[in-house]
Design a protein around this motif. Structure first.
Motif: not given
Length: 195
Positions: A146-153, A164-165
Motif C-alpha cells: 500500500t502506497l500513501a503520499a501526502e503534501i500540505g501546508l 496541517r492542511f
C-alpha cells in the motif's frame, strides 16, 4: 438511482507511545488495540466494486447493492519504528508491527518505511510546505504493498503544535478493518491538528 450517503464502518484505535531521541536517530515503541465495525446497516458498497474484495461472509445482491455479515476484527499490536534525520528537512523511517493477538487470524506482522521532508519556514516563521511518501506491506493481505503520499501546508504553533492542511493519496489495500481485502485508490483532503 443513487445510494444515500452512509457511514460504512467505524474503527477504534487506542495506543500508548514511548519515544526517544539521540542525535539524528529517533526510536518509537507503540502498544495498542484496534477494532473495526460495520456501521449503517450492512450496506457495504455498490455491487460492481464489492465483488472484487469480499472474500468472507455471505453475499446477497439487492438492487445493485451487496450486503454481507460483519467480520469480527480485533488486533492488539506492538510497533517499533526507527527514524533518522540526516539533515534537518529530511527524515527517513522504517518499522515493524507485530500482532500478538488478532481476529481473524493472519500473518502476524507488517513492515513499513517512508521518507518525509519540508521546506524552511516562511511568512514570519509560521508556515512551511511538507510532503512525504509511505510504503506499507501488511501481513494480513499477503504483504501486498500500500502506497500513501501526502503534501500540505503546515501552520506552526508553539513547541511541537501545528495545524496541517493536506492533500493525501492512497493506493493499495484499505486501512479500514472491515474492508481489509478491498483494493482502494483515492485522493482526499484534510485539516489535522498536531499536539
Amino acid at each position: 438511482g443513487t445510494l444515500p450517503q452512509r457511514l460504512d464502518s467505524v474503527d477504534y484505535y487506542i495506543s500508548a507511545t514511548v519515544e526517544g531521541r539521540k542525535g539524528i536517530w529517533t526510536g518509537r515503541l507503540r502498544v495498542g488495540h484496534v477494532s473495526a465495525h460495520l456501521a449503517d446497516s450492512d450496506v457495504v458498497d455498490r455491487a460492481i466494486i464489492s465483488y472484487f474484495y469480499i472474500t468472507n461472509g455471505v453475499l446477497r445482491t439487492n438492487l445493485g447493492v451487496v450486503t454481507r455479515r460483519a467480520i469480527v476484527y480485533s488486533r492488539e499490536y506492538i510497533g517499533l519504528q526507527v527514524a533518522a534525520r540526516p539533515f534537518e528537512p529530511l527524515r527517513a523511517y522504517a518499522g515493524v508491527l507485530v500482532y500478538p493477538h488478532m481476529i481473524p487470524l493472519g500473518n502476524r506482522w507488517d513492515l513499513q518505511a517512508g521518507i518525509e521532508g519540508r521546506t524552511p519556514r516562511f511568512a514570519r516563521d509560521r508556515l512551511s510546505v511538507y510532503g512525504g511518501i509511505d510504503r506499507k506491506f501488511r501481513g494480513e493481505v499477503a504483504f501486498r504493498p500500500t502506497l500513501a503520499a501526502e503534501i500540505g501546508l503546515r501552520l506552526h504553533g508553539g513547541r511541537e503544535r501545528s495545524v496541517r492542511f493536506a492533500l493525501r493519496a492512497l493506493t493499495g489495500y484499505s486501512e479500514r478493518g472491515q474492508f481489509l481485502f478491498r483494493e482502494e485508490s483515492h485522493i482526499s483532503t484534510g485539516v489535522f491538528i498536531d499536539m
